[in-house]
Design a protein around this motif. Structure first.
Motif, PDB file in Angstrom:
ATOM      1  N   UNK A  56      42.994-114.543  59.371  1.00 22.35           N
ATOM      2  CA  UNK A  56      44.335-114.510  58.574  1.00 22.35           C
ATOM      3  C   UNK A  56      45.675-114.403  59.311  1.00 22.35           C
ATOM      4  N   UNK A  57      46.594-114.991  59.311  1.00 22.40           N
ATOM      5  CA  UNK A  57      47.895-114.918  60.371  1.00 22.40           C
ATOM      6  C   UNK A  57      48.372-113.177  60.214  1.00 22.40           C
ATOM      7  N   UNK A  89      38.532-120.091  57.290  1.00 21.26           N
ATOM      8  CA  UNK A  89      39.496-118.989  56.757  1.00 21.26           C
ATOM      9  C   UNK A  89      39.752-119.296  55.356  1.00 21.26           C
ATOM     10  N   UNK A  90      39.598-120.769  54.792  1.00 20.26           N
ATOM     11  CA  UNK A  90      39.841-121.321  53.556  1.00 20.26           C
ATOM     12  C   UNK A  90      38.743-120.684  52.690  1.00 20.26           C
ATOM     13  N   UNK A  91      37.702-120.986  53.240  1.00 21.97           N
ATOM     14  CA  UNK A  91      36.298-120.515  52.288  1.00 21.97           C
ATOM     15  C   UNK A  91      36.460-118.939  52.273  1.00 21.97           C
ATOM     16  N   UNK A  92      36.884-118.127  53.275  1.00 22.76           N
ATOM     17  CA  UNK A  92      36.827-116.799  53.080  1.00 22.76           C
ATOM     18  C   UNK A  92      37.900-116.275  52.187  1.00 22.76           C
ATOM     19  N   UNK A  93      39.131-117.017  52.175  1.00 19.68           N
ATOM     20  CA  UNK A  93      40.021-116.910  51.265  1.00 19.68           C
ATOM     21  C   UNK A  93      39.635-116.766  49.848  1.00 19.68           C
ATOM     22  N   UNK A  94      39.034-118.002  49.528  1.00 24.52           N
ATOM     23  CA  UNK A  94      38.680-118.246  48.260  1.00 24.52           C
ATOM     24  C   UNK A  94      37.688-117.182  47.659  1.00 24.52           C
ATOM     25  N   UNK A  95      36.544-117.051  48.728  1.00 22.53           N
ATOM     26  CA  UNK A  95      35.338-115.884  48.428  1.00 22.53           C
ATOM     27  C   UNK A  95      35.960-114.631  48.079  1.00 22.53           C
ATOM     28  N   UNK A  96      37.035-114.223  48.646  1.00 30.70           N
ATOM     29  CA  UNK A  96      37.536-112.950  48.371  1.00 30.70           C
ATOM     30  C   UNK A  96      38.259-112.823  47.143  1.00 30.70           C
ATOM     31  N   UNK A 101      33.617-117.955  41.307  1.00 36.01           N
ATOM     32  CA  UNK A 101      33.792-119.354  41.207  1.00 36.01           C
ATOM     33  C   UNK A 101      33.516-120.215  42.541  1.00 36.01           C
ATOM     34  N   UNK A 102      34.022-119.542  43.553  1.00 34.29           N
ATOM     35  CA  UNK A 102      33.781-120.259  45.156  1.00 34.29           C
ATOM     36  C   UNK A 102      32.978-119.299  45.811  1.00 34.29           C
ATOM     37  N   UNK A 103      31.747-119.806  46.049  1.00 33.61           N
ATOM     38  CA  UNK A 103      30.750-118.822  46.761  1.00 33.61           C
ATOM     39  C   UNK A 103      29.857-119.544  47.892  1.00 33.61           C
ATOM     40  N   UNK A 104      30.820-120.246  48.759  1.00 32.85           N
ATOM     41  CA  UNK A 104      30.309-120.914  49.820  1.00 32.85           C
ATOM     42  C   UNK A 104      29.925-120.049  51.035  1.00 32.85           C
ATOM     43  N   UNK A 108      30.835-110.136  51.477  1.00 39.18           N
ATOM     44  CA  UNK A 108      31.105-109.325  52.501  1.00 39.18           C
ATOM     45  C   UNK A 108      31.815-110.101  53.968  1.00 39.18           C
ATOM     46  N   UNK A 109      30.993-111.155  54.211  1.00 40.38           N
ATOM     47  CA  UNK A 109      31.326-111.985  55.248  1.00 40.38           C
ATOM     48  C   UNK A 109      32.864-112.422  55.039  1.00 40.38           C
ATOM     49  N   UNK A 110      33.249-112.940  53.997  1.00 40.21           N
ATOM     50  CA  UNK A 110      34.824-113.269  53.923  1.00 40.21           C
ATOM     51  C   UNK A 110      35.593-111.813  54.200  1.00 40.21           C
ATOM     52  N   UNK A 111      35.135-110.712  53.688  1.00 40.77           N
ATOM     53  CA  UNK A 111      35.918-109.396  53.936  1.00 40.77           C
ATOM     54  C   UNK A 111      35.988-109.228  55.388  1.00 40.77           C
ATOM     55  N   UNK A 112      35.014-109.382  56.031  1.00 43.59           N
ATOM     56  CA  UNK A 112      35.089-109.145  57.564  1.00 43.59           C
ATOM     57  C   UNK A 112      35.921-110.268  58.107  1.00 43.59           C
ATOM     58  N   UNK A 113      35.791-111.310  57.629  1.00 47.33           N
ATOM     59  CA  UNK A 113      36.629-112.488  58.372  1.00 47.33           C
ATOM     60  C   UNK A 113      38.165-112.428  58.136  1.00 47.33           C
ATOM     61  N   UNK A 114      38.565-112.075  56.827  1.00 50.85           N
ATOM     62  CA  UNK A 114      39.808-111.859  56.640  1.00 50.85           C
ATOM     63  C   UNK A 114      40.492-110.600  56.988  1.00 50.85           C
TER      64      UNK A 114
END
Length: 155
Positions: A56-57, A89-96, A101-104, A108-114
């Motif tokens: 994330x920027x 980053x888009x997959x992670x934002x949707x998962x966070x 609805x969006x579970x690609x 936990x992985x999305x939290x770490x990425x973002x």
């Protein structure tokens, strides 16, 4: 006289076709074009990072760029609805923000990425909710209405 096969200019073929203007000596000093080799600099690993697509920027002081995250989320949401390719980053934002609805990606992985804090997520959720409401309001014929200092009058 035919000029089809001749490569001599017309004004040099016959004396009567010569130009009436005095010849400029700079025309005679023209040189052939030089071909320059392209001077590209090689891209090294310090400029481009693979991890830039999954981050994330943030500003140099560490503060998150809320506007960028909001627009990235809205674009990811539209892309996900039409089954387009999503960056990490888009997959992670949707998962966070919409984990059911969006579970690609796992949450936990999305939290770490973002790497968003609780207060950042709360503020972004409010911004996303306001943006969705604004789009629904605009689509409903009310024309938006989120422009500050401007009120819509019904006559």
């Amino acid at each position: 006289m035919s000029n089809h096969g001749s490569r001599i200019p017309v004004h040099m073929q016959q004396r009567m076709f010569q130009k009436a203007v005095k010849k400029n000596p700079s025309y005679e000093s023209a040189r052939a074009n030089e071909i320059h080799k392209p001077q590209y600099s090689a891209i090294d690993s310090s400029h481009v990072s693979i991890h830039d697509q999954s981050r994330v920027r943030r500003y140099p002081n560490g503060q998150i760029d809320y506007h960028w995250v909001l627009l990235a989320f809205m674009e990811a949401h539209r892309k996900a609805e039409t089954d387009m390719y999503l960056t990490p980053v888009e997959e992670s934002l949707l998962a966070v923000f919409f984990p059911l609805k969006f579970s690609k990606v796992e949450v936990q992985q999305a939290e770490i990425r973002t790497q968003l804090s609780r207060t950042e997520k709360a503020h972004l959720k409010d911004m996303i909710e306001a943006r969705f409401k604004e789009e629904l309001n605009y689509s409903g014929g009310s024309g938006g209405g989120s422009v500050p200092g401007r009120s819509r009058t019904v006559s």
